[in-house]
Motif scaffolding. Structure first.
Motif, PDB file in Angstrom:
ATOM      1  N   CYS A 118       6.793   8.659   0.249  1.00  0.00           N
ATOM      2  CA  CYS A 118       6.427   8.014   1.603  1.00  0.00           C
ATOM      3  C   CYS A 118       6.681   6.291   1.134  1.00  0.00           C
ATOM      4  N   ASN A 164       5.139   4.091   2.463  1.00  0.00           N
ATOM      5  CA  ASN A 164       3.914   3.420   2.643  1.00  0.00           C
ATOM      6  C   ASN A 164       3.196   3.125   1.116  1.00  0.00           C
ATOM      7  N   CYS A 166      -0.001   5.173   0.305  1.00  0.00           N
ATOM      8  CA  CYS A 166       0.388   6.567   0.453  1.00  0.00           C
ATOM      9  C   CYS A 166       1.063   7.253  -0.732  1.00  0.00           C
ATOM     10  N   GLN A 186       2.978   9.454  -0.721  1.00  0.00           N
ATOM     11  CA  GLN A 186       3.073  11.073  -0.440  1.00  0.00           C
ATOM     12  C   GLN A 186       4.605  11.468  -0.952  1.00  0.00           C
ATOM     13  N   CYS A 215       5.537  11.069   7.650  1.00  0.00           N
ATOM     14  CA  CYS A 215       4.759  11.490   6.534  1.00  0.00           C
ATOM     15  C   CYS A 215       3.570  12.316   7.018  1.00  0.00           C
ATOM     16  N   CYS A 253       0.037   9.953   6.192  1.00  0.00           N
ATOM     17  CA  CYS A 253      -0.113   8.846   6.810  1.00  0.00           C
ATOM     18  C   CYS A 253       0.274   8.521   8.072  1.00  0.00           C
TER      19      CYS A 253
HETATM   20 ZN   LIG Z   1       2.582   8.475   3.686  1.00  0.00          ZN
END
Ligand SMILES: [Zn+2]
Length: 140
Positions: free
Chosen positions: A107, A109, A112, A114, A129, A132
């Motif tokens: 991800c 972000n 995040c 992720q 995602c 988030c």
């Molecule tokens: Zn994310």
């Protein structure tokens, strides 16, 4: 030719009658031996060659053995000792299979990060995602 093959098959069936055959131990030993043989191309070692030779001899002996009880015990012993490492190898293989069918993206972000699994070969797709809900576009 067909007649010869039939006779050969009959002979082989008679020869294999009552023989123990292959089991998990012999199959896994074959893989280990193959790895050792490849290794022996790079490492010149008499001990390694002896190990390969002994492994092949033992494997052949086990497959043609008529003492099923003893071979069965060996296989059971092997299965109980190797269950942990065999499970780890299985999960390693399945992760690698997933990797060939999926892209693993992270991800974008920064808070995040992720990891997101996307199937390959779907063209340009918008990814959301699951953690988030940041969206980003990727070529899969
Ligand atoms: Zn994310």
């Amino acid at each position: 030719m067909n007649n010869f093959m039939n006779r050969f098959r009959e002979w082989l069936a008679g020869f294999m009658q009552g023989r123990y055959g292959a089991d998990q131990l012999s199959r896994d030993l074959n893989i280990v031996l193959l790895v050792l043989i490849v290794l022996s191309f790079f490492i010149r070692s008499g001990l390694l060659e002896l190990l390969i030779f002994a492994g092949i001899a033992w494997n052949i002996f086990r497959m043609f053995s008529k003492n099923h009880a003893a071979r069965y015990r060996e296989n059971q012993w092997y299965l109980s000792k190797s269950s942990g490492i065999r499970r780890r190898i299985q999960s390693f293989i399945s992760i690698n299979k997933q990797r060939s069918n999926y892209h693993i993206y992270t991800c974008p972000n920064r808070e995040c990060r992720q990891k997101i699994r996307i199937p390959k070969g779907k063209g340009r797709i918008e990814v959301t995602c699951p953690r988030c809900h940041t969206t980003f576009v990727k070529n899969s």
